[in-house]
Structure formats: structure tokens, C-alpha cells
Design a protein around this motif. Structure first.
Motif, short mmCIF file in Angstrom:
data_model
loop_
_atom_site.label_atom_id
_atom_site.label_comp_id
_atom_site.label_asym_id
_atom_site.label_seq_id
_atom_site.Cartn_x
_atom_site.Cartn_y
_atom_site.Cartn_z
N GLN A 128 2.79 4.69 -15.75
CA GLN A 128 3.33 5.31 -14.54
C GLN A 128 2.42 5.01 -13.35
O GLN A 128 2.88 4.76 -12.24
N GLY A 129 1.12 5.06 -13.63
CA GLY A 129 0.15 4.73 -12.58
C GLY A 129 0.25 3.28 -12.18
O GLY A 129 0.18 2.93 -10.99
N VAL A 130 0.46 2.41 -13.18
CA VAL A 130 0.61 0.98 -12.89
C VAL A 130 1.77 0.76 -11.93
O VAL A 130 1.68 0.00 -10.96
N TRP A 131 2.85 1.47 -12.18
CA TRP A 131 4.02 1.32 -11.32
C TRP A 131 3.68 1.66 -9.87
O TRP A 131 3.99 0.90 -8.94
N LEU A 132 2.97 2.79 -9.69
CA LEU A 132 2.61 3.17 -8.32
C LEU A 132 1.61 2.19 -7.71
O LEU A 132 1.65 1.90 -6.52
N THR A 133 0.72 1.69 -8.55
CA THR A 133 -0.24 0.68 -8.06
C THR A 133 0.53 -0.54 -7.51
O THR A 133 0.21 -1.07 -6.44
N ILE A 134 1.56 -0.96 -8.26
CA ILE A 134 2.34 -2.12 -7.81
C ILE A 134 3.09 -1.79 -6.52
O ILE A 134 3.12 -2.60 -5.58
N VAL A 135 3.66 -0.59 -6.46
CA VAL A 135 4.40 -0.20 -5.25
C VAL A 135 3.46 -0.22 -4.04
O VAL A 135 3.79 -0.79 -2.99
N VAL A 136 2.28 0.41 -4.21
CA VAL A 136 1.33 0.46 -3.10
C VAL A 136 0.89 -0.95 -2.71
O VAL A 136 0.86 -1.31 -1.52
N THR A 137 0.59 -1.78 -3.70
CA THR A 137 0.10 -3.13 -3.41
C THR A 137 1.16 -3.97 -2.70
O THR A 137 0.90 -4.57 -1.65
N VAL A 138 2.37 -3.99 -3.27
CA VAL A 138 3.42 -4.82 -2.67
C VAL A 138 3.79 -4.29 -1.29
O VAL A 138 3.94 -5.06 -0.33
N GLY A 139 3.90 -2.97 -1.18
CA GLY A 139 4.26 -2.38 0.11
C GLY A 139 3.25 -2.72 1.18
O GLY A 139 3.60 -3.18 2.28
N SER A 140 1.97 -2.52 0.87
CA SER A 140 0.96 -2.77 1.90
C SER A 140 0.77 -4.28 2.12
O SER A 140 0.41 -4.70 3.22
N LEU A 141 1.07 -5.08 1.09
CA LEU A 141 1.00 -6.53 1.29
C LEU A 141 2.04 -6.98 2.32
O LEU A 141 1.72 -7.73 3.25
N LEU A 142 3.27 -6.47 2.16
CA LEU A 142 4.32 -6.83 3.11
C LEU A 142 3.96 -6.36 4.51
O LEU A 142 4.03 -7.14 5.48
N LEU A 143 3.53 -5.10 4.62
CA LEU A 143 3.22 -4.56 5.94
C LEU A 143 2.07 -5.33 6.59
O LEU A 143 2.13 -5.71 7.76
N SER A 144 1.03 -5.60 5.79
CA SER A 144 -0.15 -6.28 6.36
C SER A 144 0.20 -7.72 6.76
O SER A 144 -0.33 -8.25 7.74
N ALA A 164 -0.43 5.87 2.12
CA ALA A 164 -1.23 4.85 1.45
C ALA A 164 -0.78 3.45 1.84
O ALA A 164 -1.59 2.58 2.17
N VAL A 165 0.55 3.23 1.82
CA VAL A 165 1.08 1.90 2.16
C VAL A 165 0.73 1.56 3.61
O VAL A 165 0.27 0.46 3.92
N ILE A 166 0.94 2.51 4.50
CA ILE A 166 0.68 2.25 5.92
C ILE A 166 -0.82 2.04 6.16
O ILE A 166 -1.22 1.10 6.85
N GLY A 167 -1.64 2.90 5.55
CA GLY A 167 -3.09 2.79 5.75
C GLY A 167 -3.63 1.46 5.25
O GLY A 167 -4.34 0.74 5.97
N LEU A 168 -3.27 1.12 4.01
CA LEU A 168 -3.76 -0.15 3.46
C LEU A 168 -3.16 -1.33 4.22
O LEU A 168 -3.83 -2.34 4.44
N GLY A 169 -1.90 -1.18 4.60
CA GLY A 169 -1.23 -2.25 5.35
C GLY A 169 -1.93 -2.53 6.66
O GLY A 169 -2.20 -3.68 7.01
N ILE A 170 -2.28 -1.46 7.38
CA ILE A 170 -2.98 -1.64 8.66
C ILE A 170 -4.38 -2.20 8.42
O ILE A 170 -4.81 -3.14 9.09
N ALA A 171 -5.07 -1.62 7.44
CA ALA A 171 -6.45 -2.06 7.17
C ALA A 171 -6.48 -3.55 6.87
O ALA A 171 -7.31 -4.30 7.40
#
Lengths: 243, 217
Positions: B17-33, B91-98
Motif C-alpha cells: 500500500q505504501g509502495v502505491w502511494l510512493t509511486i503516486v507521489v513520485t509520478v505526480g511530482s515528476l509531472l509537475l516538476s 506532497a506532490v505540489i511540494g516535491l514538484g516545486i522543489a
């Protein structure tokens, strides 16, 4: 067709053009010769707005050239340029290089652009290289594609900036003969060149530029065969008889 | 060893379940960044003074703030200004901006590596700035940009664990929760590390592929 009136241009504190006044008529072939650093290329680059100029005026068919104005795009589609180092797009094939402008700038229908692109490649003797990427072509072939690319815009005039200077000597001829054919067909051409033979045979007029001014100009044969100014005489002697 | 496998069978489903969220956060912030980074980079090379300055300032501000502080700011401070986000959104927005700052510098380097003659050739056939970018510069810059881009992807995957600090139950936090309730630290964190590694390996291979491709040309 192309008019320059008292054009001045400085790079920082160095003034490279110190009042150039010249004109090029329709279907005329004008060669600009002179030592390196004399401002020859800068004149061409000012004519199609790759460089801005500080004073004076340049106009193409009556339209003032201003590199910072939107109108420059329209002028550039009428005055094409061929570069010393070809500057072909390496990620596109020869044909794609040629049709890029017609397709994306002039928004021509694809089939029409391709048909004309192929015809132009045939005209410069490269019909069989349409699908080849530029890095796989020789310098002479690349420059001929670049000329086809310039022609694809159906320009009123073409500026050539030392088109054969980056070529191996045995490849110079194929490019010059394409240019000669263009001249014979009535294309208006301004050619910065060190090829005195081409200037003598093909040009209507020659401008000799040194230190940012036109030192001497006139009919090609008279300037090249009987130069009047000592600087022209000296330059021609060094170019024609380097030893 | 047997104990480890026994624990693995028990914990892997929860960790996934954690892996799934890790992927969501990574892909989301990758697209945004990527989008933001491209915008900053294009502003930076636009040649328009105010855009150049703005982009340079933004990149430096973003680079100068630790990711964790940026996350805290977005998650805990923004609600004071009436912008309440879920932990995952923050998380997505923060990592995306960073990461947009690093993306921007990578894109800019790629764009500026393209020969000026290419841009001049595009101009002389009547192309404007945007058309030149889209048809001539960016397609050539991609080859230069991709290998570092792959490395940024790997770093993002790992830095997505920082989302745990604002309660996103991604892999690292999931592991910490299990460990603190079962005290099976060794098994749990070994599993967590192995899972991150498993996700990184395809990316590492991808980077190698990009590098080979870039070197071949």
C-alpha cells in the motif's frame, strides 16, 4: 530591392560597420569581398535581422528591416540565407529540412510541400538523398540541401555567407555551380565570398569592404581585374597570389 | 532467515500500500516538476529581462529551501491563507516545486548546448521564438537532457519518502508504523530498502539506456 543607407553597427566599443551605403537591384548578383573581420558577414546578418544595426536604414522591397519588430518574420521569408556552416537541422532528413519552412511557417499543404521539396532537391542534384540525415552527407551535399531549404521559402533574394569556406576544396565546385545556375535563373543574390573566380564570372557587381567601409565597388570584372584603390590591389594580390 | 521470510509474508501486503502511494507521489511530482521546470527554463532563455530575472530568482529561492521545510510550509502554513490541501496533494505540489528548480537547470543546460547556428537557421526561414523552440531546439535538446533527467527521477523516487513527514503513508512511513508496533526493525526496514531498490533498478537501467543513446549520436 535591398537598400542600405549609411548603416552603422558596433559590437561593444568596436565599430564594425562605419556607414555602409549600397543597393542591390532585382536579379542582380552582388559579391562582397574583403579581409576577414572587415564586416562583410555583418552586412548580410543585418539585412535579414540576425543582427540589429545602430544607425542608418536598411530596407527590403521598401519595408524597413528592424530585427526587434514582428515585421522581420515577413522579411525573412522573402530574403533567405545560406550559412558558412550550413546549419542544417541534424535531427531531420534532407527533405524534412527543406519542407520545414513551407510546412510550419507558410503552412502549405503537406503533399504540395513534399512535392516541391523533392523537386528542389533534384534541382540541386540530391534527389536520391531526400531521406538521409545531414550528418551522413558530405559538406558540399549539406550546403546544397541548405540552398534547397532557402529556395523552398520562394524568396525574392538569397544571402550567402561564405557558402564554400567550410568545404574541402574538391567540394567547392558543386556548390558554386548550383549558385551559378540560380544566378542564371535570375535570382537576386548577395554573396560574401573568397572565391574570386566565382565573383568574376557570375557577379554583376563587386563590393570591396575593409575596416567597415566600402573601399571600392563597381562592375565585377573591372574591380577584380583593374582595382583602383591600393587596399583593393593589395587584398587581391594576397588572395590571388598567396605565395 | 526463515524468520525474515515469515515476516515478509506478513508485512509485504501492508508495505505494498505504501509502495502505491510512493509511486503516486513520485509520478505526480515528476509531472509537475517537469512542467514547471520547462516553464522556468523557457523563461530563463527567453531573452526578456523581467522573465529571465523572475525565473533566476524563483530557481534560487526554491533551491535554497530544504524540501522538508517546503512540505511543512505547504501543508501546515498554507491553510492559514485559506488553502487547505490533503497530505497527498501537498506532497506532490511540494516535491514538484522543489524539483522544478533542478529540472529547470537541466533543461536550460540542454537548450543552451544547442548551436546558435541552429537558431539562426530557424529564424532565417521565418520561424518565431516558440516555433524555433518546438521544432528545432527542444527536439535536439532532449537527447542532452534525458540522462540527467533519469537521475532526477531516481532522486525523486527516494525523496518521495519525505512525504512521510506530512503524514502521507507512503512506503517509508508505512514501514516505520509497522516497525514501531511490532519492533521487528530488521525485517521491516530491510524489506523497505529492498522495495525502494526494486523500484530504482528499472530507472537505473533507463538512465543507462539514455546515456548509451546520447553517446551513440
Amino acid at each position: 530591392m535591398i537598400e542600405l543607407r549609411d548603416v552603422h553597427k558596433s559590437f561593444g566599443k568596436v565599430e564594425v560597420l562605419k556607414g555602409i551605403t549600397a543597393s542591390v537591384a532585382k536579379s542582380e548578383v552582388v559579391c562582397i569581398i574583403g579581409p576577414s573581420g572587415s564586416g562583410k558577414s555583418t552586412i548580410l546578418r543585418c539585412i535579414n535581422g540576425l543582427e540589429s544595426y545602430d544607425r542608418g536604414e536598411i530596407s527590403v522591397e521598401g519595408a524597413r528591416v528592424d530585427s526587434n519588430d514582428r515585421s522581420i518574420v515577413a522579411i525573412r521569408t522573402r530574403v533567405s540565407m545560406v550559412f558558412q556552416r550550413f546549419n542544417l537541422f541534424p535531427h531531420r532528413t534532407a527533405l524534412e529540412n527543406v519542407i520545414e519552412g513551407p510546412l510550419y511557417v507558410k503552412k502549405e499543404p503537406r503533399e504540395q510541400a513534399i512535392a516541391r521539396g523533392r523537386a528542389l532537391l533534384a534541382q540541386v542534384g540530391l534527389a536520391d538523398k531526400a531521406e538521409v540525415h545531414p550528418p551522413k552527407l558530405s559538406g558540399g551535399q549539406q550546403q546544397r540541401v541548405a540552398i534547397a531549404r532557402a529556395l523552398a521559402m520562394q524568396p525574392k533574394a538569397i544571402l550567402f555567407d561564405e557558402p564554400t569556406s567550410a568545404l574541402d576544396p574538391e567540394l567547392v565546385g558543386e556548390v558554386l555551380s548550383v549558385m551559378r545556375k540560380l544566378a542564371d535563373d535570375g535570382m537576386t543574390m548577395v554573396v560574401v565570398t573568397h572565391e574570386m573566380g566565382f565573383a568574376r564570372d557570375v557577379a554583376d557587381r563587386v563590393l570591396f569592404i575593409d575596416g567597415g567601409v566600402i573601399v571600392e565597388q563597381g562592375a565585377a570584372k573591372s574591380v577584380l581585374n583593374q582595382p583602383q584603390h591600393p587596399r583593393t590591389q593589395d587584398f587581391l594580390r594576397r588572395v590571388l597570389h598567396p605565395l | 532467515m526463515q524468520k525474515f521470510f515469515h515476516d515478509a509474508v506478513e508485512f509485504v501486503p501492508i508495505l505494498l500500500q505504501g509502495v502505491w502511494l510512493t509511486i503516486v507521489v513520485t509520478v505526480g511530482s515528476l509531472l509537475l516538476s517537469t512542467v514547471l521546470g520547462l516553464v522556468w527554463a523557457l523563461m530563463r532563455v527567453s531573452g526578456i529581462g523581467i522573465l529571465v530575472g523572475l525565473s533566476a530568482a524563483l530557481i534560487n529561492v526554491i533551491r535554497g529551501i530544504p524540501i522538508i521545510v517546503l512540505l511543512f510550509y505547504i501543508y501546515f502554513v498554507m491553510p492559514d491563507f485559506g488553502i487547505a490541501l490533503s497530505a497527498l496533494q501537498a506532497a506532490v505540489i511540494g516535491l514538484g516545486i522543489a524539483y522544478s528548480a533542478y529540472q529547470a537547470e537541466n533543461f536550460r543546460a540542454g537548450i543552451e548546448a544547442i548551436d546558435k547556428g541552429q537558431i539562426e537557421a530557424a529564424q532565417t526561414i521565418g520561424m518565431g521564438w516558440w516555433l524555433t523552440m518546438r521544432r528545432v531546439v527542444l527536439p535536439q535538446a532532449v537527447r542532452i537532457i534525458l540522462p540527467p533527467y533519469g537521475n532526477i527521477m531516481i532522486m525523486m523516487l527516494k525523496d518521495s519518502s519525505q512525504a512521510s513527514t506530512i503524514t502521507v503513508a507512503e512506503l517509508a512511513l508505512q514501514g516505520k508504523l509497522i516497525a514501531s508496533s511490532t519492533f521487528k526493525n530488521t525485517s521491516v526496514f530491510t524489506l523497505v530498502a529492498l522495495m525502494y531498490l526494486t523500484m530504482s533498478i528499472p530507472l537505473i537501467l533507463l538512465v543507462r539506456h539514455f546515456e548509451n543513446k546520447a553517446n551513440r549520436k
